[in-house]
Design a protein around this motif. Structure first.
Motif, PDB file in Angstrom:
ATOM      1  N   THR A 296       0.845  -1.193   0.000  1.00  0.00           N
ATOM      2  CA  THR A 296       0.000   0.000   0.000  1.00  0.00           C
ATOM      3  C   THR A 296       0.880   1.243   0.000  1.00  0.00           C
ATOM      4  O   THR A 296       1.852   1.313   0.751  1.00  0.00           O
ATOM      5  CB  THR A 296      -0.890   0.018   1.257  1.00  0.00           C
ATOM      6  OG1 THR A 296      -1.571  -1.234   1.327  1.00  0.00           O
ATOM      7  CG2 THR A 296      -1.909   1.137   1.213  1.00  0.00           C
ATOM      8  N   GLY A 297       0.558   2.175  -0.869  1.00  0.00           N
ATOM      9  CA  GLY A 297       1.303   3.433  -0.877  1.00  0.00           C
ATOM     10  C   GLY A 297       2.551   3.414  -1.736  1.00  0.00           C
ATOM     11  O   GLY A 297       3.330   4.356  -1.718  1.00  0.00           O
ATOM     12  N   SER A 298       2.757   2.350  -2.499  1.00  0.00           N
ATOM     13  CA  SER A 298       3.972   2.327  -3.327  1.00  0.00           C
ATOM     14  C   SER A 298       3.671   2.518  -4.803  1.00  0.00           C
ATOM     15  O   SER A 298       4.586   2.645  -5.598  1.00  0.00           O
ATOM     16  CB  SER A 298       4.728   1.008  -3.133  1.00  0.00           C
ATOM     17  OG  SER A 298       3.968  -0.087  -3.571  1.00  0.00           O
ATOM     18  N   GLU A 299       2.396   2.539  -5.169  1.00  0.00           N
ATOM     19  CA  GLU A 299       2.067   2.625  -6.590  1.00  0.00           C
ATOM     20  C   GLU A 299       1.065   3.754  -6.831  1.00  0.00           C
ATOM     21  O   GLU A 299       0.120   3.929  -6.079  1.00  0.00           O
ATOM     22  CB  GLU A 299       1.465   1.287  -7.050  1.00  0.00           C
ATOM     23  CG  GLU A 299       1.205   1.242  -8.534  1.00  0.00           C
ATOM     24  CD  GLU A 299       0.755  -0.139  -8.994  1.00  0.00           C
ATOM     25  OE1 GLU A 299       1.594  -1.054  -9.027  1.00  0.00           O
ATOM     26  OE2 GLU A 299      -0.427  -0.300  -9.310  1.00  0.00           O
ATOM     27  N   SER A 300       1.306   4.459  -7.908  1.00  0.00           N
ATOM     28  CA  SER A 300       0.381   5.513  -8.313  1.00  0.00           C
ATOM     29  C   SER A 300       0.027   5.283  -9.770  1.00  0.00           C
ATOM     30  O   SER A 300       0.852   5.484 -10.656  1.00  0.00           O
ATOM     31  CB  SER A 300       1.052   6.878  -8.149  1.00  0.00           C
ATOM     32  OG  SER A 300       0.282   7.864  -8.795  1.00  0.00           O
TER      33      SER A 300
ATOM     34  N   MET B  85      -1.082   8.430  -4.402  1.00  0.00           N
ATOM     35  CA  MET B  85      -0.822   7.008  -4.172  1.00  0.00           C
ATOM     36  C   MET B  85      -2.117   6.206  -4.037  1.00  0.00           C
ATOM     37  O   MET B  85      -3.064   6.648  -3.393  1.00  0.00           O
ATOM     38  CB  MET B  85       0.014   6.838  -2.903  1.00  0.00           C
ATOM     39  CG  MET B  85       1.437   7.297  -3.089  1.00  0.00           C
ATOM     40  SD  MET B  85       2.267   6.246  -4.314  1.00  0.00           S
ATOM     41  CE  MET B  85       3.378   7.415  -5.049  1.00  0.00           C
ATOM     42  N   ASP B  86      -2.122   5.024  -4.640  1.00  0.00           N
ATOM     43  CA  ASP B  86      -3.311   4.169  -4.574  1.00  0.00           C
ATOM     44  C   ASP B  86      -3.434   3.515  -3.200  1.00  0.00           C
ATOM     45  O   ASP B  86      -2.426   3.079  -2.625  1.00  0.00           O
ATOM     46  CB  ASP B  86      -3.209   3.066  -5.636  1.00  0.00           C
ATOM     47  CG  ASP B  86      -3.212   3.616  -7.046  1.00  0.00           C
ATOM     48  OD1 ASP B  86      -3.547   4.796  -7.232  1.00  0.00           O
ATOM     49  OD2 ASP B  86      -2.884   2.843  -7.968  1.00  0.00           O
TER      50      ASP B  86
ATOM     51  N   ALA C 150     -12.125   5.870   3.663  1.00  0.00           N
ATOM     52  CA  ALA C 150     -13.082   6.979   3.602  1.00  0.00           C
ATOM     53  C   ALA C 150     -12.680   8.008   2.554  1.00  0.00           C
ATOM     54  O   ALA C 150     -13.498   8.756   2.053  1.00  0.00           O
ATOM     55  CB  ALA C 150     -13.191   7.628   4.977  1.00  0.00           C
ATOM     56  N   GLY C 151     -11.402   8.059   2.213  1.00  0.00           N
ATOM     57  CA  GLY C 151     -10.959   9.075   1.252  1.00  0.00           C
ATOM     58  C   GLY C 151      -9.889   8.520   0.348  1.00  0.00           C
ATOM     59  O   GLY C 151      -9.662   7.305   0.314  1.00  0.00           O
ATOM     60  N   GLY C 152      -9.247   9.398  -0.378  1.00  0.00           N
ATOM     61  CA  GLY C 152      -8.197   8.968  -1.293  1.00  0.00           C
ATOM     62  C   GLY C 152      -8.769   8.257  -2.505  1.00  0.00           C
ATOM     63  O   GLY C 152      -9.928   8.458  -2.883  1.00  0.00           O
TER      64      GLY C 152
END
Ligand code: AKG
Length: 305
Positions: A80-84, A92-93, A182-184
């Protein structure tokens, strides 16, 4: 807007021309369709979801040695947080994933020669994981290559045109896990890189597509059917006759899982405007060079320990 096409009309030979006509309309307009009647066993699909659940339930410490950022061949765990996927926002996804490529032994001459995308897979020590994933990989790879037989017919290419371009493809099986958020964004807006993508979801909403000139719309869920979409490589290959369309995954209300299969051609395939598609809009490029350029734009480097 996103039609359901029954593969048996083509594969079973009951309505090949009708299927090809419907397929062409979908590929030329949104580049998205649902594929039913595909013959991939539900028990196998259930097995992949169960194995993926077991993998994602492992601790981050157990998954870390498999981190994709340590792997030059696009295999392993996407934390988590390593790919966009949205190259414009860079946001970040909120998802994690695990990638499996064409399974070659370490002593395969292509691996030893360091050919692009010819690496060995990495595996978690979970019983049955490898066998289940590889059985699914083989089944969906065969379906994806067969689908190119229908593309051939629709594009007026000679029968068998595509098969040599997919003899040992750079295909990637990717299982995905989106925790409730909830977001992102679950997966940022992007189009896929390869020839065609075959996706299964667990039915939790979130996947949306944005047709050209239109707004985001939900992709319907038809249990058991693949969501199939044209990738950028096939769009380029068809000289923009087929369309790859941006899609995204909204942060889900509850845990969401999906299984994506990205079918890219052989590394040394030459992606040049197909016969009959008019004056080439793009210079030729190998499949490997095209995929590498796209992947390089996607990852944030691993933090140093
Ligand atoms: C991707 O990984 O390219 C996706 O678009 C995933 C879609 C999904 O999880 O439904």
């Amino acid at each position: 807007m996103i039609p359901v096409l029954d593969w048996q009309r083509f594969a079973g030979g009951t309505d090949r021309a009708g299927f090809v006509g419907d397929l062409g309309r979908a590929c030329r307009h949104t580049g998205f369709f649902l594929l039913s009647g595909h013959g991939v066993a539900q028990a196998l699909i259930d097995g992949v979801f169960a194995q993926a659940d077991a993998f994602f339930a492992l601790s981050p410490e157990a998954k870390a040695p498999l981190d994709i950022r340590r792997n030059p061949h696009n295999r392993g765990w996407v934390a988590t947080g390593s790919e966009s996927l949205d190259e414009t926002s860079g946001q970040m996804d909120r998802k994690e994933a695990f990638n499996i490529g064409l399974d070659l032994p370490a002593d395969d001459p292509r691996v030893l020669a360091g050919e692009p995308f010819r690496g060995v897979n990495v595996w978690p020590g979970l019983p049955g994981f490898r066998d289940t994933m590889l059985a699914y990989y083989d089944a969906v790879r065969a379906l994806g290559v067969a689908l190119h037989g229908a593309f051939e017919q629709e594009l007026g290419l000679e029968p068998g045109f595509f098969a040599p371009q997919f003899s040992a493809p750079m295909a990637t099986l990717r299982v995905l896990h989106y925790p409730p958020a909830a977001g992102g964004i679950g997966a940022g807006a992007h189009s896929d890189y390869g020839s065609v993508t075959l996706l299964l979801t667990d039915g939790v909403a979130g996947l949306q597509v944005k047709p050209r000139g239109g707004d985001w719309v939900d992709v319907p869920h038809v249990p058991g059917a693949f969501v199939v979409n044209i990738g950028d490589c096939l769009m380029r290959w068809t000289n923009d006759i087929y369309i790859s369309t941006p899609h995204r995954v909204l942060p889900p209300q509850r845990q969401r899982r999906s299984i994506a299969f990205f079918l890219d051609p052989d590394p040394d395939s030459v992606i040049a405007a197909l016969p009959g598609t008019g004056a080439a809009k793009y210079p030729p490029i190998t499949g490997a060079d095209y995929l590498r350029a796209r992947l390089d734009a996607t990852y944030r480097p691993e933090p140093s320990a």
